[in-house]
Scaffold this motif. Structure first.
Motif, PDB file in Angstrom:
ATOM      1  N   ALA A 174      29.271   0.722  -4.073  1.00 33.09           N
ATOM      2  CA  ALA A 174      29.481   1.964  -5.198  1.00 33.09           C
ATOM      3  C   ALA A 174      28.899   1.732  -6.813  1.00 33.09           C
ATOM      4  N   ASP A 175      28.745   0.410  -7.098  1.00 29.40           N
ATOM      5  CA  ASP A 175      28.308   0.254  -8.285  1.00 29.40           C
ATOM      6  C   ASP A 175      26.729   0.635  -8.227  1.00 29.40           C
ATOM      7  N   GLY A 176      26.023   0.365  -7.049  1.00 26.42           N
ATOM      8  CA  GLY A 176      24.511   0.912  -6.840  1.00 26.42           C
ATOM      9  C   GLY A 176      24.640   2.277  -6.826  1.00 26.42           C
ATOM     10  N   MET A 177      25.532   2.850  -6.271  1.00 24.65           N
ATOM     11  CA  MET A 177      25.440   4.273  -6.342  1.00 24.65           C
ATOM     12  C   MET A 177      25.537   4.746  -7.730  1.00 24.65           C
ATOM     13  N   ALA A 178      26.465   4.306  -8.535  1.00 27.53           N
ATOM     14  CA  ALA A 178      26.695   4.709 -10.021  1.00 27.53           C
ATOM     15  C   ALA A 178      25.152   4.546 -10.691  1.00 27.53           C
ATOM     16  N   TYR A 179      24.535   3.492 -10.377  1.00 27.47           N
ATOM     17  CA  TYR A 179      23.416   2.992 -11.064  1.00 27.47           C
ATOM     18  C   TYR A 179      22.177   4.034 -10.758  1.00 27.47           C
ATOM     19  N   ARG A 180      22.021   4.359  -9.430  1.00 29.30           N
ATOM     20  CA  ARG A 180      20.990   5.332  -9.095  1.00 29.30           C
ATOM     21  C   ARG A 180      21.454   6.633  -9.475  1.00 29.30           C
ATOM     22  N   MET A 181      22.536   7.167  -9.227  1.00 29.13           N
ATOM     23  CA  MET A 181      23.135   8.640  -9.685  1.00 29.13           C
ATOM     24  C   MET A 181      23.106   8.966 -11.303  1.00 29.13           C
ATOM     25  N   PHE A 182      23.608   7.813 -11.846  1.00 33.33           N
ATOM     26  CA  PHE A 182      23.725   8.123 -13.478  1.00 33.33           C
ATOM     27  C   PHE A 182      23.226   7.077 -14.567  1.00 33.33           C
ATOM     28  N   LYS A 183      22.442   5.945 -14.032  1.00 34.20           N
ATOM     29  CA  LYS A 183      22.072   5.019 -14.639  1.00 34.20           C
ATOM     30  C   LYS A 183      23.233   4.119 -15.502  1.00 34.20           C
ATOM     31  N   VAL A 184      24.378   4.078 -15.077  1.00 34.17           N
ATOM     32  CA  VAL A 184      25.607   3.451 -15.367  1.00 34.17           C
ATOM     33  C   VAL A 184      25.694   2.099 -14.339  1.00 34.17           C
ATOM     34  N   GLU A 185      25.902   1.056 -14.848  1.00 35.97           N
ATOM     35  CA  GLU A 185      25.924  -0.117 -13.968  1.00 35.97           C
ATOM     36  C   GLU A 185      27.200  -0.607 -13.156  1.00 35.97           C
ATOM     37  N   ARG A 186      28.219   0.153 -13.600  1.00 36.45           N
ATOM     38  CA  ARG A 186      29.761  -0.018 -12.859  1.00 36.45           C
ATOM     39  C   ARG A 186      30.222   1.371 -12.832  1.00 36.45           C
ATOM     40  N   VAL A 187      31.064   1.448 -11.418  1.00 31.34           N
ATOM     41  CA  VAL A 187      31.672   2.541 -11.253  1.00 31.34           C
ATOM     42  C   VAL A 187      32.819   2.809 -12.372  1.00 31.34           C
ATOM     43  N   GLU A 188      33.669   1.744 -12.672  1.00 27.22           N
ATOM     44  CA  GLU A 188      34.720   1.972 -13.918  1.00 27.22           C
ATOM     45  C   GLU A 188      34.213   2.206 -15.194  1.00 27.22           C
ATOM     46  N   TRP A 189      32.925   2.321 -15.300  1.00 25.90           N
ATOM     47  CA  TRP A 189      32.414   2.871 -16.699  1.00 25.90           C
ATOM     48  C   TRP A 189      31.927   4.514 -16.521  1.00 25.90           C
ATOM     49  N   LEU A 190      32.052   4.928 -15.536  1.00 26.69           N
ATOM     50  CA  LEU A 190      31.771   6.204 -15.215  1.00 26.69           C
ATOM     51  C   LEU A 190      32.763   7.284 -16.051  1.00 26.69           C
ATOM     52  N   ASP A 191      32.356   8.280 -16.540  1.00 21.17           N
ATOM     53  CA  ASP A 191      33.302   9.388 -17.250  1.00 21.17           C
ATOM     54  C   ASP A 191      33.907  10.239 -15.644  1.00 21.17           C
ATOM     55  N   PRO A 192      34.957  10.946 -16.111  1.00 20.45           N
ATOM     56  CA  PRO A 192      35.440  11.882 -15.135  1.00 20.45           C
ATOM     57  C   PRO A 192      34.525  12.798 -14.313  1.00 20.45           C
ATOM     58  N   ASP A 193      33.842  13.337 -15.123  1.00 22.73           N
ATOM     59  CA  ASP A 193      32.925  14.309 -14.426  1.00 22.73           C
ATOM     60  C   ASP A 193      31.881  13.473 -13.347  1.00 22.73           C
ATOM     61  N   GLN A 194      31.527  12.310 -14.011  1.00 24.91           N
ATOM     62  CA  GLN A 194      30.585  11.425 -12.965  1.00 24.91           C
ATOM     63  C   GLN A 194      31.277  11.006 -11.793  1.00 24.91           C
ATOM     64  N   LEU A 195      32.642  10.586 -12.144  1.00 25.75           N
ATOM     65  CA  LEU A 195      33.543  10.345 -10.808  1.00 25.75           C
ATOM     66  C   LEU A 195      33.509  11.459  -9.927  1.00 25.75           C
ATOM     67  N   ARG A 196      33.672  12.383 -10.307  1.00 21.34           N
ATOM     68  CA  ARG A 196      33.941  13.748  -9.479  1.00 21.34           C
ATOM     69  C   ARG A 196      32.581  13.635  -8.648  1.00 21.34           C
ATOM     70  N   LYS A 197      31.426  13.775  -9.107  1.00 16.88           N
ATOM     71  CA  LYS A 197      30.159  13.916  -8.434  1.00 16.88           C
ATOM     72  C   LYS A 197      29.963  12.769  -7.558  1.00 16.88           C
ATOM     73  N   MET A 198      30.384  11.600  -7.956  1.00 14.48           N
ATOM     74  CA  MET A 198      30.366  10.464  -6.844  1.00 14.48           C
ATOM     75  C   MET A 198      31.320  10.723  -5.543  1.00 14.48           C
ATOM     76  N   VAL A 199      32.335  11.452  -6.004  1.00 20.12           N
ATOM     77  CA  VAL A 199      33.496  11.688  -4.795  1.00 20.12           C
ATOM     78  C   VAL A 199      32.534  12.578  -3.845  1.00 20.12           C
ATOM     79  N   ALA A 200      32.022  13.772  -4.478  1.00 17.77           N
ATOM     80  CA  ALA A 200      31.028  14.767  -3.606  1.00 17.77           C
ATOM     81  C   ALA A 200      30.316  13.963  -2.930  1.00 17.77           C
ATOM     82  N   ALA A 201      29.432  12.944  -3.479  1.00 20.91           N
ATOM     83  CA  ALA A 201      28.305  12.481  -2.692  1.00 20.91           C
ATOM     84  C   ALA A 201      29.017  11.513  -1.456  1.00 20.91           C
ATOM     85  N   LEU A 202      30.220  11.037  -1.789  1.00 22.31           N
ATOM     86  CA  LEU A 202      30.755  10.111  -0.704  1.00 22.31           C
ATOM     87  C   LEU A 202      31.368  11.076   0.315  1.00 22.31           C
TER      88      LEU A 202
END
Length: 138
Positions: free
Chosen positions: A98-126
Protein backbone atom coordinates in the motif's frame (compact mmCIF):
# COMPACT_ATOMS: atom_id res chain seq x y z
CA UNK A 1 -3.05 40.98 -5.64
CA UNK A 2 -3.03 44.24 -3.68
CA UNK A 3 -5.83 45.29 -1.35
CA UNK A 4 -6.65 48.17 -3.68
CA UNK A 5 -7.07 45.82 -6.63
CA UNK A 6 -9.26 43.50 -4.53
CA UNK A 7 -11.46 46.43 -3.52
CA UNK A 8 -11.73 47.65 -7.12
CA UNK A 9 -12.66 44.12 -8.16
CA UNK A 10 -15.45 44.19 -5.57
CA UNK A 11 -16.73 47.45 -7.03
CA UNK A 12 -16.89 45.95 -10.52
CA UNK A 13 -18.53 42.76 -9.22
CA UNK A 14 -21.14 44.87 -7.41
CA UNK A 15 -21.77 46.87 -10.58
CA UNK A 16 -22.42 43.64 -12.47
CA UNK A 17 -24.51 42.07 -9.68
CA UNK A 18 -26.70 45.16 -9.41
CA UNK A 19 -27.10 45.26 -13.20
CA UNK A 20 -25.92 48.86 -13.54
CA UNK A 21 -25.29 50.14 -17.05
CA UNK A 22 -22.14 52.16 -17.64
CA UNK A 23 -23.79 55.58 -17.44
CA UNK A 24 -25.62 54.78 -14.20
CA UNK A 25 -22.41 53.37 -12.72
CA UNK A 26 -20.41 56.47 -13.64
CA UNK A 27 -23.07 58.81 -12.26
CA UNK A 28 -23.02 56.83 -8.99
CA UNK A 29 -19.22 57.23 -8.83
CA UNK A 30 -19.58 60.98 -9.49
CA UNK A 31 -22.32 61.37 -6.86
CA UNK A 32 -20.55 59.36 -4.13
CA UNK A 33 -16.87 60.08 -4.79
CA UNK A 34 -16.67 62.90 -7.32
CA UNK A 35 -14.88 60.81 -9.97
CA UNK A 36 -15.99 59.19 -13.24
CA UNK A 37 -13.69 56.14 -13.10
CA UNK A 38 -12.88 53.61 -10.35
CA UNK A 39 -9.15 53.96 -11.08
CA UNK A 40 -9.31 57.51 -9.69
CA UNK A 41 -10.69 56.43 -6.30
CA UNK A 42 -8.62 56.77 -3.14
CA UNK A 43 -9.08 54.23 -0.30
CA UNK A 44 -11.68 56.34 1.55
CA UNK A 45 -13.70 56.81 -1.63
CA UNK A 46 -13.54 53.09 -2.37
CA UNK A 47 -15.11 52.44 1.03
CA UNK A 48 -17.82 55.01 0.34
CA UNK A 49 -18.66 53.45 -3.04
CA UNK A 50 -18.83 49.95 -1.52
CA UNK A 51 -21.06 51.30 1.27
CA UNK A 52 -23.36 52.82 -1.35
CA UNK A 53 -23.58 49.50 -3.19
CA UNK A 54 -24.44 47.82 0.11
CA UNK A 55 -27.15 50.44 0.72
CA UNK A 56 -28.54 49.63 -2.72
CA UNK A 57 -28.87 45.97 -1.72
CA UNK A 58 -25.63 44.39 -2.87
CA UNK A 59 -24.09 41.84 -0.54
CA UNK A 60 -20.56 40.56 -0.86
CA UNK A 61 -20.80 36.78 -0.98
CA UNK A 62 -18.15 34.44 0.39
CA UNK A 63 -15.34 33.64 -1.97
CA UNK A 64 -15.82 30.47 -3.94
CA UNK A 65 -13.30 27.73 -3.56
CA UNK A 66 -13.52 25.88 -6.81
CA UNK A 67 -12.29 22.34 -6.80
CA UNK A 68 -12.18 21.95 -3.07
CA UNK A 69 -14.14 19.32 -1.24
CA UNK A 70 -15.39 19.57 2.29
CA UNK A 71 -12.88 18.16 4.78
CA UNK A 72 -13.56 14.60 5.83
CA UNK A 73 -14.04 13.98 9.52
CA UNK A 74 -11.61 11.67 11.34
CA UNK A 75 -14.09 8.75 11.60
CA UNK A 76 -14.48 8.76 7.80
CA UNK A 77 -10.71 8.75 7.45
CA UNK A 78 -10.54 5.76 9.77
CA UNK A 79 -13.18 3.99 7.63
CA UNK A 80 -11.13 4.59 4.48
CA UNK A 81 -7.98 3.23 6.12
CA UNK A 82 -10.03 0.26 7.34
CA UNK A 83 -11.20 -0.44 3.79
CA UNK A 84 -7.62 -0.29 2.54
CA UNK A 85 -6.61 -2.72 5.27
CA UNK A 86 -9.45 -5.09 4.30
CA UNK A 87 -8.44 -5.02 0.63
CA UNK A 88 -4.82 -5.74 1.58
CA UNK A 89 -5.83 -8.66 3.82
CA UNK A 90 -8.11 -10.16 1.17
CA UNK A 91 -5.32 -9.97 -1.40
CA UNK A 92 -2.72 -11.21 1.15
CA UNK A 93 -0.63 -8.09 0.63
CA UNK A 94 1.37 -6.10 3.18
CA UNK A 95 1.22 -2.44 4.14
CA UNK A 96 4.49 -2.05 2.22
CA UNK A 97 2.46 -2.76 -0.93
CA UNK A 98 0.00 0.00 0.00
CA UNK A 99 2.87 2.39 0.77
CA UNK A 100 4.28 1.62 -2.68
CA UNK A 101 0.89 2.38 -4.22
CA UNK A 102 0.77 5.68 -2.32
CA UNK A 103 4.17 6.60 -3.66
CA UNK A 104 3.35 5.61 -7.25
CA UNK A 105 -0.03 7.33 -7.22
CA UNK A 106 0.68 10.49 -5.20
CA UNK A 107 4.45 10.67 -4.54
CA UNK A 108 3.69 10.28 -0.81
CA UNK A 109 5.80 7.66 0.97
CA UNK A 110 3.27 6.36 3.53
CA UNK A 111 -0.47 5.65 3.39
CA UNK A 112 -0.90 7.31 6.80
CA UNK A 113 0.25 10.62 5.28
CA UNK A 114 -2.42 10.67 2.58
CA UNK A 115 -5.24 13.20 2.76
CA UNK A 116 -8.86 11.93 2.64
CA UNK A 117 -9.26 12.57 -1.08
CA UNK A 118 -6.12 10.56 -1.82
CA UNK A 119 -7.37 7.78 0.47
CA UNK A 120 -10.62 7.66 -1.53
CA UNK A 121 -8.65 7.32 -4.75
CA UNK A 122 -6.57 4.52 -3.26
CA UNK A 123 -9.74 2.67 -2.17
CA UNK A 124 -11.05 3.06 -5.73
CA UNK A 125 -7.82 1.63 -7.16
CA UNK A 126 -7.94 -1.33 -4.76
CA UNK A 127 -11.61 -1.91 -5.63
CA UNK A 128 -10.68 -2.01 -9.30
CA UNK A 129 -7.84 -4.42 -8.52
CA UNK A 130 -10.17 -6.71 -6.54
CA UNK A 131 -12.67 -6.82 -9.42
CA UNK A 132 -9.95 -7.53 -11.93
CA UNK A 133 -8.64 -10.47 -9.88
CA UNK A 134 -12.10 -11.81 -8.95
CA UNK A 135 -11.86 -11.06 -5.22
CA UNK A 136 -14.83 -9.80 -3.23
CA UNK A 137 -15.05 -6.03 -2.81
CA UNK A 138 -14.99 -4.86 0.77
Amino acid sequence: MSTRNLQLSKIHIAKKDLGLDDETYRSLLARVAGVRSAKDLNPRQIGAVLAEFTRLGWTSGPSKKHGRKAPVAAPDRAKLVGKIEAFLAEAKRSWAYADGMAYRMFKVERVEWLDPDQLRKMVAALTYDARRHGRPES
